[in-house]
Design an enzyme around this catalytic site. Structure first.
Site, PDB file in Angstrom:
ATOM      1  N   GLY A  15      26.703 176.681 120.355  1.00 53.73           N
ATOM      2  CA  GLY A  15      26.876 178.131 120.171  1.00 53.73           C
ATOM      3  C   GLY A  15      25.533 178.781 119.870  1.00 53.73           C
ATOM      4  N   ARG A  76      27.590 173.998 126.033  1.00 55.04           N
ATOM      5  CA  ARG A  76      28.131 172.780 125.428  1.00 55.04           C
ATOM      6  C   ARG A  76      28.385 171.864 126.630  1.00 55.04           C
ATOM      7  NH1 ARG A  76      29.518 174.906 120.212  1.00 55.04           N
ATOM      8  NH2 ARG A  76      30.447 176.955 120.314  1.00 55.04           N
ATOM      9  N   ASP A 107      25.502 170.526 114.889  1.00 55.70           N
ATOM     10  CA  ASP A 107      25.702 169.074 114.751  1.00 55.70           C
ATOM     11  C   ASP A 107      26.120 168.380 116.052  1.00 55.70           C
ATOM     12  OD1 ASP A 107      28.174 170.229 114.648  1.00 55.70           O
ATOM     13  OD2 ASP A 107      28.830 169.253 112.803  1.00 55.70           O
ATOM     14  N   THR A 130      22.722 177.682 114.001  1.00 58.17           N
ATOM     15  CA  THR A 130      24.147 178.023 114.104  1.00 58.17           C
ATOM     16  C   THR A 130      24.472 179.063 113.047  1.00 58.17           C
ATOM     17  OG1 THR A 130      26.406 177.263 113.618  1.00 58.17           O
ATOM     18  CG2 THR A 130      24.642 175.915 112.728  1.00 58.17           C
ATOM     19  N   ASP A 132      27.135 179.221 111.484  1.00 60.15           N
ATOM     20  CA  ASP A 132      28.122 178.683 110.529  1.00 60.15           C
ATOM     21  C   ASP A 132      27.521 178.169 109.211  1.00 60.15           C
ATOM     22  OD1 ASP A 132      29.913 179.172 112.553  1.00 60.15           O
ATOM     23  OD2 ASP A 132      29.970 177.096 113.247  1.00 60.15           O
ATOM     24  N   ASP A 134      26.749 175.224 108.523  1.00 56.82           N
ATOM     25  CA  ASP A 134      27.529 174.033 108.160  1.00 56.82           C
ATOM     26  C   ASP A 134      26.771 172.726 108.361  1.00 56.82           C
ATOM     27  OD1 ASP A 134      27.438 174.222 110.895  1.00 56.82           O
ATOM     28  OD2 ASP A 134      29.538 173.726 111.231  1.00 56.82           O
ATOM     29  N   ARG A 176      33.824 178.067 112.062  1.00 57.28           N
ATOM     30  CA  ARG A 176      34.459 176.793 112.457  1.00 57.28           C
ATOM     31  C   ARG A 176      35.194 176.202 111.262  1.00 57.28           C
ATOM     32  NH1 ARG A 176      31.231 172.049 115.332  1.00 57.28           N
ATOM     33  NH2 ARG A 176      30.031 172.431 113.450  1.00 57.28           N
TER      34      ARG A 176
HETATM   35  O1  F6P Z   1      29.570 177.182 115.885  1.00 57.04           O
HETATM   36  C1  F6P Z   1      29.424 178.526 116.097  1.00 57.04           C
HETATM   37  C2  F6P Z   1      30.728 179.153 116.489  1.00 57.04           C
HETATM   38  O2  F6P Z   1      30.474 180.521 116.715  1.00 57.04           O
HETATM   39  C3  F6P Z   1      31.886 178.957 115.497  1.00 57.04           C
HETATM   40  O3  F6P Z   1      31.790 179.817 114.406  1.00 57.04           O
HETATM   41  C4  F6P Z   1      33.074 179.171 116.386  1.00 57.04           C
HETATM   42  O4  F6P Z   1      34.181 178.461 115.922  1.00 57.04           O
HETATM   43  C5  F6P Z   1      32.625 178.626 117.709  1.00 57.04           C
HETATM   44  O5  F6P Z   1      31.223 178.615 117.703  1.00 57.04           O
HETATM   45  C6  F6P Z   1      33.105 179.406 118.913  1.00 57.04           C
HETATM   46  O6  F6P Z   1      32.694 178.745 120.042  1.00 57.04           O
HETATM   47  P1  F6P Z   1      32.768 179.309 121.541  1.00 57.04           P
HETATM   48  O7  F6P Z   1      31.516 180.069 121.792  1.00 57.04           O
HETATM   49  O8  F6P Z   1      32.820 178.063 122.372  1.00 57.04           O
HETATM   50  O9  F6P Z   1      33.963 180.189 121.625  1.00 57.04           O
END
Ligand code: F6P
Length: 328
Positions: A15, A76, A107, A130, A132, A134, A176
């Protein structure tokens, strides 16, 4: 500098987060400063597999420090999870003469980096990017601070309309499985309650708390809900449950979503990303590998990538206490 590395590669993965461009700029310019070549890899690990790269010099990263997103783009990459995909990626690295990698991501991206390193013995350093926050091994990840500011800006606006209509708003924020965004913005935006994955508050306690607020004379309220909250219900179900049990509340839901990942990075994120980028390249040139750059107590540190992946970035319990006291 103790190694003979002549060219490094850099990519952004997972992300995106505001400040990734500032980190990229710092990596490219630090390489140039030390007379080391630098290649930008597009779309994370996918670009390694597809050989989508661009040679970068100090001027390639002009005017990006203030830009959200990532000019390298991010992905990803499922193919990189396969041995065949990683083999193609390594062959492309060799073709490009890339001898070490800087991975800017979370991670999942670091897990890929570690596997890649163990299979092909290519030095890697991670930079935590990120929203998050986290990741174990750093007090702040790149993008977290900007996301907090984006969220409180949005909740401040929601508060305006909540007050005008005497409404109760449930605001879902990202994170997340972590509640860092929810807890910090809950305090920063003066929320009535905060629901986070780390503490199972329980719906009954939430009802009690909302009853108390109503009795104490509050006519509107904000409840911040982390997307990974463990009540077993999503934000819409929580809102419905409250509306059913406390019919005097006029309830609305607002899911902030991906807007939390965009926008120009805050000064804090720009400085953090700049420091981390410099530190990451210098760590590689010093012969380090399998490490992540982090910040603790305001200082740059390195910690093993493995710990960054396996460790948990704990919630600050004092923030929970502060939030509880201030919602009286
Ligand atoms: O890890 C960053 C994040 O924005 C999280 O907060 C969220 O759950 C996820 O990515 C959303 O991912 P995507 O961009 O694949 O919808």
């Amino acid at each position: 500098m103790s190694t003979s590395i002549k060219k490094i590669g850099v990519l952004t993965s997972g992300g995106d987060a505001p400040g990734m461009n500032a980190a990229l700029r710092a990596v490219v310019r630090t390489a140039a400063y030390h007379n080391v070549g630098c290649v930008g890899i597009y779309q994370g690990y996918q670009g390694l597999i597809d050989n989508k790269v661009k040679v970068m010099n100090a001027r390639s990263v002009n005017n990006i420090i203030n830009k959200g997103g990532t000019i390298l783009k991010s992905a990803r990459c499922l193919e990189f999870r396969t041995k065949e995909g990683r083999k193609i990626a390594f062959e492309n690295l060799q073709k490009q003469g890339i001898e070490a990698l800087v991975i800017i991501g979370g991670d999942g991206s670091f897990t890929g980096a570690l596997i890649f390193q163990s299979e092909f013995n290519i030095p890697v350093i991670g930079i935590p990017g990120t929203i998050d926050n986290d990741i174990f091994g750093t007090s702040h990840t790149i993008g977290f601070d900007t996301a907090l500011n984006t969220v409180i800006d949005a909740i401040d606006k929601i508060r305006d309309t909540a007050i005008s209509h005497n409404r109760l708003f449930f605001v879902e924020v990202m994170g997340r499985d972590a509640g860092h965004i929810a807890l910090n913005t809950g305090i920063g935006a003066g929320a009535e309650e905060v629901l986070i994955p780390e503490e199972d508050m329980g719906l009954d306690r939430l009802l009690e708390s909302l009853k108390r607020s109503e009795k104490s004379g509050k006519s509107s309220s904000i409840v911040v809900v982390a997307e990974g909250d463990k009540t077993g219900k999503n934000v819409f179900e929580i809102a419905e449950y409250v509306e059913k049990n406390l019919p005097y509340y006029d309830v609305r839901v607002s899911v902030l979503g991906h807007m939390q990942r965009g926008g120009s990075p805050s000064c804090f994120d720009r400085v953090l990303a700049s420091r981390m980028g410099v530190y990451a390249v210098e760590a590689l040139l010093d012969g380090q590998s399998n490490m992540m750059v982090g910040m603790q107590g305001g200082e740059m540190i390195l910690s093993p990538l493995e710990k960054a992946i396996k460790g948990k970035s704990e919630i600050n319990k004092d923030l929970i206490r502060v939030s509880d006291i201030l919602t009286i």
